[in-house]
Design an enzyme around this catalytic site. Sequence first.
Site, PDB file in Angstrom:
ATOM      1  N   VAL A 154      -2.861  61.117  37.405  1.00  0.00           N
ATOM      2  CA  VAL A 154      -1.882  60.068  37.134  1.00  0.00           C
ATOM      3  C   VAL A 154      -2.522  58.965  36.302  1.00  0.00           C
ATOM      4  CG1 VAL A 154      -0.464  58.258  38.198  1.00  0.00           C
ATOM      5  CG2 VAL A 154      -0.618  60.511  39.272  1.00  0.00           C
ATOM      6  N   CYS A 155      -1.781  58.489  35.296  1.00  0.00           N
ATOM      7  CA  CYS A 155      -2.199  57.299  34.547  1.00  0.00           C
ATOM      8  C   CYS A 155      -0.947  56.458  34.284  1.00  0.00           C
ATOM      9  CB  CYS A 155      -2.904  57.670  33.246  1.00  0.00           C
ATOM     10  SG  CYS A 155      -1.841  58.454  32.017  1.00  0.00           S
ATOM     11  N   ALA A 156      -1.078  55.451  33.443  1.00  0.00           N
ATOM     12  CA  ALA A 156       0.036  54.527  33.235  1.00  0.00           C
ATOM     13  C   ALA A 156       1.190  55.175  32.486  1.00  0.00           C
ATOM     14  CB  ALA A 156      -0.442  53.283  32.499  1.00  0.00           C
ATOM     15  N   GLU A 159       0.847  58.548  30.625  1.00  0.00           N
ATOM     16  CA  GLU A 159       0.736  59.999  30.534  1.00  0.00           C
ATOM     17  C   GLU A 159      -0.490  60.462  29.757  1.00  0.00           C
ATOM     18  OE1 GLU A 159       2.986  63.121  27.916  1.00  0.00           O
ATOM     19  OE2 GLU A 159       4.274  62.749  29.650  1.00  0.00           O
ATOM     20  N   MET A 187       3.018  56.507  35.366  1.00  0.00           N
ATOM     21  CA  MET A 187       3.605  55.578  36.332  1.00  0.00           C
ATOM     22  C   MET A 187       4.879  54.932  35.791  1.00  0.00           C
ATOM     23  SD  MET A 187       1.908  55.754  39.137  1.00  0.00           S
ATOM     24  CE  MET A 187       2.290  54.271  40.082  1.00  0.00           C
TER      25      MET A 187
END
Length: 370
Positions: free
Chosen positions: A67-69, A71, A95
């Site tokens: 998971v990141c901010a 993609e 996210m």
Amino acid sequence: MTAKEVTRKVINKEELLILDVRNKADFADWKIEGRNFSYLNVPYFELLDGVDDILDKLSSEKDILVVCAKEGSSIMVADMLSEAGLSVSYLEGGMKAWSEHLEPVKVGDLNNGGEIYQFVRIGKGCLSYMVVSNGEAAIIDATRMVNYYIEFAKNLDVTITHVFDTHLHADHISGGRMIAEKTNAAYWLPPKDAEEVTFDYSSLEGGNIVTIGNTAMDIQALYSPGHTIGSTSFVVDEKFLLSGDILFIDSIGRPDLAGMAEDWVGDLRESLYLRYRELSEELIVLPAHFMIIDELNENGSIAEKLGTLFENNHGLNIEDENEFRKLVTENLPPQPNAYQEIRQTNMGKINPDENEQREMEIGPNRCAVR
């Protein structure tokens, strides 16, 4: 893996190992929550030279989600882990997508036909509703993802005729006014929360009864100040209590987001301890937010009988008024990000673009105290 697929894992209490590659402060502030989720937070910049140092911390027996901010970083880390022999997914849209996903859940039927749906914004803790009866629909506390509600109504073959906000929201941008503009529906707002708004609205006040459809299904407004001075609850069909941000399943509303905590704490107590006590304990409470993942029922809904909350919700069982005052005015959680700008947006005073609105809303639900 899509936000919807992750949501189903949350609801089904499945195991998932989340490798979150955002910085440590962002992860500590807000993350994907699940009862059986485990976590590893390693900022992306620490993995630029490879993932060898974290391989022994990742279980091959669990599904792994990176998971990141937004993609991009998670795709690169997932690729490196895949090359190292692990089966791994990344969160599509990051996210950002998690914050905006709405999960529809049918929460009940109405006495004379029709039903009520709850839309769980699982990444943000926001809850909104659609009441459907005889080809008409009312929407309550809509988020800014307005097309989702419009498409949902279209798929049900119903016409949106009324849109309500239980209060002037401070933690997320309301989609109510825009839905009303797109569908020619009436937009209702409590007048005491609307003294500074720049647009026309229908005045939602105690004693209002609005009929949806041709059946005897009424939405009756119950004035319940405390979270805001205009906060208004709805009793739907003598069966459901839409409590806005006054009462949650595991907590109660905070009165400080308009800078009026000391002034409004008495209103909050009166609404919870007097007005709500006059209602039937059989009413199903449907709040506008949830605070912790444990509030989810087996079907993914957030709902409980009012009588059960009188027994179990700590905020409803504080006999000493000074203790209650301390609870809701001291040791409060951080205020929502950009909450003043969000309030101004919901008043129509400023008009941020979509990216600005997204940034304003980043973070968890912070409307409650417990």
